[in-house]
Design an enzyme around this catalytic site. Sequence first.
Site, PDB file in Angstrom:
ATOM      1  N   ASN A 108       0.834  -1.204   0.000  1.00  8.76           N
ATOM      2  CA  ASN A 108       0.000   0.000   0.000  1.00  8.76           C
ATOM      3  C   ASN A 108       0.862   1.245   0.000  1.00  8.76           C
ATOM      4  O   ASN A 108       1.950   1.274   0.566  1.00  8.76           O
ATOM      5  CB  ASN A 108      -0.983  -0.019   1.185  1.00  8.76           C
ATOM      6  CG  ASN A 108      -0.434   0.668   2.422  1.00  8.76           C
ATOM      7  OD1 ASN A 108      -0.494   1.893   2.546  1.00  8.76           O
ATOM      8  ND2 ASN A 108       0.150  -0.109   3.343  1.00  8.76           N
ATOM      9  N   PHE A 112      -1.816   8.071   4.278  1.00  8.85           N
ATOM     10  CA  PHE A 112      -2.626   8.677   5.355  1.00  8.85           C
ATOM     11  C   PHE A 112      -3.896   9.345   4.829  1.00  8.85           C
ATOM     12  O   PHE A 112      -4.216  10.484   5.195  1.00  8.85           O
ATOM     13  CB  PHE A 112      -1.824   9.706   6.157  1.00  8.85           C
ATOM     14  CG  PHE A 112      -0.767   9.146   7.078  1.00  8.85           C
ATOM     15  CD1 PHE A 112      -0.702   7.798   7.373  1.00  8.85           C
ATOM     16  CD2 PHE A 112       0.160   9.996   7.673  1.00  8.85           C
ATOM     17  CE1 PHE A 112       0.271   7.298   8.232  1.00  8.85           C
ATOM     18  CE2 PHE A 112       1.138   9.514   8.535  1.00  8.85           C
ATOM     19  CZ  PHE A 112       1.196   8.157   8.812  1.00  8.85           C
ATOM     20  N   SER A 169       5.315   5.087   8.956  1.00 10.49           N
ATOM     21  CA  SER A 169       4.674   4.834   7.666  1.00 10.49           C
ATOM     22  C   SER A 169       5.592   5.307   6.553  1.00 10.49           C
ATOM     23  O   SER A 169       6.123   6.414   6.612  1.00 10.49           O
ATOM     24  CB  SER A 169       3.332   5.559   7.575  1.00 10.49           C
ATOM     25  OG  SER A 169       2.399   4.879   8.366  1.00 10.49           O
ATOM     26  N   ASN A 171       4.818   6.054   3.510  1.00 12.14           N
ATOM     27  CA  ASN A 171       4.142   6.716   2.388  1.00 12.14           C
ATOM     28  C   ASN A 171       3.944   8.211   2.542  1.00 12.14           C
ATOM     29  O   ASN A 171       3.307   8.848   1.716  1.00 12.14           O
ATOM     30  CB  ASN A 171       2.801   6.030   2.123  1.00 12.14           C
ATOM     31  CG  ASN A 171       2.993   4.570   1.789  1.00 12.14           C
ATOM     32  OD1 ASN A 171       3.811   4.235   0.933  1.00 12.14           O
ATOM     33  ND2 ASN A 171       2.292   3.700   2.482  1.00 12.14           N
ATOM     34  N   THR A 172       4.457   8.778   3.631  1.00 12.37           N
ATOM     35  CA  THR A 172       4.493  10.235   3.772  1.00 12.37           C
ATOM     36  C   THR A 172       5.970  10.604   3.694  1.00 12.37           C
ATOM     37  O   THR A 172       6.735  10.254   4.601  1.00 12.37           O
ATOM     38  CB  THR A 172       3.874  10.688   5.110  1.00 12.37           C
ATOM     39  OG1 THR A 172       2.487  10.319   5.118  1.00 12.37           O
ATOM     40  CG2 THR A 172       3.993  12.190   5.309  1.00 12.37           C
ATOM     41  N   ASN A 234       5.809  -1.582  11.496  1.00  6.50           N
ATOM     42  CA  ASN A 234       5.007  -1.112  10.360  1.00  6.50           C
ATOM     43  C   ASN A 234       5.391  -1.909   9.100  1.00  6.50           C
ATOM     44  O   ASN A 234       6.121  -2.896   9.184  1.00  6.50           O
ATOM     45  CB  ASN A 234       5.262   0.391  10.176  1.00  6.50           C
ATOM     46  CG  ASN A 234       4.008   1.121   9.718  1.00  6.50           C
ATOM     47  OD1 ASN A 234       3.363   0.698   8.766  1.00  6.50           O
ATOM     48  ND2 ASN A 234       3.673   2.209  10.385  1.00  6.50           N
TER      49      ASN A 234
HETATM   50  C1  LIG Z   1      -3.637  -1.041   3.562  1.00  9.27           C
HETATM   51  C2  LIG Z   1      -2.821  -0.770   4.785  1.00  9.27           C
HETATM   52  C3  LIG Z   1      -2.898   0.465   5.405  1.00  9.27           C
HETATM   53  C4  LIG Z   1      -2.156   0.720   6.556  1.00  9.27           C
HETATM   54  N1  LIG Z   1      -2.266   1.923   7.161  1.00  9.27           N
HETATM   55  C5  LIG Z   1      -1.596   2.156   8.311  1.00  9.27           C
HETATM   56  C6  LIG Z   1      -1.763   3.375   9.003  1.00  9.27           C
HETATM   57  O1  LIG Z   1      -2.538   4.248   8.600  1.00  9.27           O
HETATM   58  N2  LIG Z   1      -1.041   3.563  10.132  1.00  9.27           N
HETATM   59  C7  LIG Z   1      -0.193   2.613  10.640  1.00  9.27           C
HETATM   60  O2  LIG Z   1       0.417   2.830  11.690  1.00  9.27           O
HETATM   61  N3  LIG Z   1      -0.031   1.435  10.009  1.00  9.27           N
HETATM   62  C8  LIG Z   1      -0.717   1.190   8.871  1.00  9.27           C
HETATM   63  N4  LIG Z   1      -0.558  -0.009   8.233  1.00  9.27           N
HETATM   64  C9  LIG Z   1       0.417  -1.001   8.777  1.00  9.27           C
HETATM   65  C10 LIG Z   1      -0.240  -2.051   9.662  1.00  9.27           C
HETATM   66  O3  LIG Z   1      -0.809  -1.458  10.805  1.00  9.27           O
HETATM   67  C11 LIG Z   1       0.788  -3.110  10.099  1.00  9.27           C
HETATM   68  O4  LIG Z   1       1.766  -2.506  10.903  1.00  9.27           O
HETATM   69  C12 LIG Z   1       1.468  -3.791   8.918  1.00  9.27           C
HETATM   70  O5  LIG Z   1       0.566  -3.975   7.851  1.00  9.27           O
HETATM   71  C13 LIG Z   1       2.060  -5.146   9.291  1.00  9.27           C
HETATM   72  O6  LIG Z   1       1.061  -6.045   9.722  1.00  9.27           O
HETATM   73  P1  LIG Z   1       0.378  -7.148   8.743  1.00  9.27           P
HETATM   74  O7  LIG Z   1       1.506  -7.867   8.071  1.00  9.27           O
HETATM   75  O8  LIG Z   1      -0.435  -8.013   9.661  1.00  9.27           O
HETATM   76  O9  LIG Z   1      -0.464  -6.393   7.788  1.00  9.27           O
HETATM   77  C14 LIG Z   1      -1.302  -0.287   7.076  1.00  9.27           C
HETATM   78  C15 LIG Z   1      -1.224  -1.542   6.460  1.00  9.27           C
HETATM   79  C16 LIG Z   1      -1.976  -1.794   5.316  1.00  9.27           C
HETATM   80  C17 LIG Z   1      -1.883  -3.155   4.673  1.00  9.27           C
END
Ligand SMILES: Cc1cc2nc3c(=O)[nH]c(=O)nc-3n(C[C@H](O)[C@H](O)[C@H](O)COP(=O)(O)O)c2cc1C
Length: 342
Positions: A108, A112, A169, A171-172, A234
């Site tokens: 992704n 934000f 994150s 992406n910022t 993250n």
């Molecule tokens: C589509 C998407 C959006 C995410 N948005 C955020 C976010 O806004 N803030 C954040 O701290 N982590 C965000 N994450 C990261 C997740 O909270 C997590 O740390 C990361 O995906 C690893 O866990 P997973 O492998 O179970 O997905 C996002 C992950 C995905 C897949």
Amino acid sequence: MALYKLFRPFAFALEAEAAHRATIGALKLMPRRRLPTFPASLASEVAGLRFPSPVGVAAGFDKDGEVPDAMLSLGFGFVEVGTLTPRPQQGNPRPRLFRLAEDEAVINRMGFNNGGQASALARLARRRQGIVGVNIGANKDSVDRIADYAVGVAAMAPVADYLTVNISSPNTPGLRNLQAGGELVELLAAVAEARPSGGPPVFLKVAPDLEAGDHGRIVRAAIDARIDALIVANTTLSRPPLRSRFAGQAGGLSGAPLKPLAQDALRAFRSATGGALPLIAAGGIGSVDDAWDRIVAGASLVQLYSALVYHGPGLARRIADGLAARLAERGLRNIADAVGSG
Ligand SMILES: Cc1cc2nc3c(=O)[nH]c(=O)nc-3n(C[C@H](O)[C@H](O)[C@H](O)COP(=O)(O)O)c2cc1C
């Protein structure tokens, strides 16, 4: 699982972000239910909060705090909403979310996208039960990113069971620079200053892409600034071998391929903290084994997101029940007895 098996082909026929919106829409329609109960062995206290189960939803699934009650009633022990920025923002142009089905992964670059803290505040003020954390970030066009975190802490504290300062994150542009030495100390001082007395605990969410010396430095800064727990980790900017045609998309990678990296980062943080600071594991957790491995490596709680895309929300309950069974097999009375035991 049965229900999700029926739903999944429809969701997968849609473009990934449209499927996510449809999922949130369906969850919003769920009738309000009482919270489920969990085996007593799964309840533990972390950062002064009593978690009924150690399995939570990671940030990003419910960015605007639209469906925390539904997620709790589906079997999560806690929900982290956000990331919420002070002002609403659109995020990056679409498409910005990709399912890597062959890899059980997600990429992704949402950036934000969220409706801002004020609208989430109003929604979250109406809810009463369960543990809901609020993850905060900085606006992309902010001239003072550190000030944005201070604003977020003060604004969201009244409706948050815990706050997460998200500086990881990818992406910022430039956001992860806040993890660097001087900037981190300055940021955490501003956060400490903004915390209301008697307010909720504050967690710090870090990236999995760190260098050897970073872990100790981050832990020292966090402890000095009275941070209550670290969330590790993250998404990653690295690209382990992937099979999907979306492998080359820019953004943060999550799901199964992130697992070894997130596990290594957790171990590094455990050795840096020596158990002095609670750790919350995220990254590629999709089974009872994955959750157990993180817990014995030092995590007090676990969070998941990407695995939900492939296995549905029933996964949370299955992992919780599996953890309770594992405790019983090993003669352990409580999940806290397993933390860091590996
Ligand atoms: C589509 C998407 C959006 C995410 N948005 C955020 C976010 O806004 N803030 C954040 O701290 N982590 C965000 N994450 C990261 C997740 O909270 C997590 O740390 C990361 O995906 C690893 O866990 P997973 O492998 O179970 O997905 C996002 C992950 C995905 C897949």
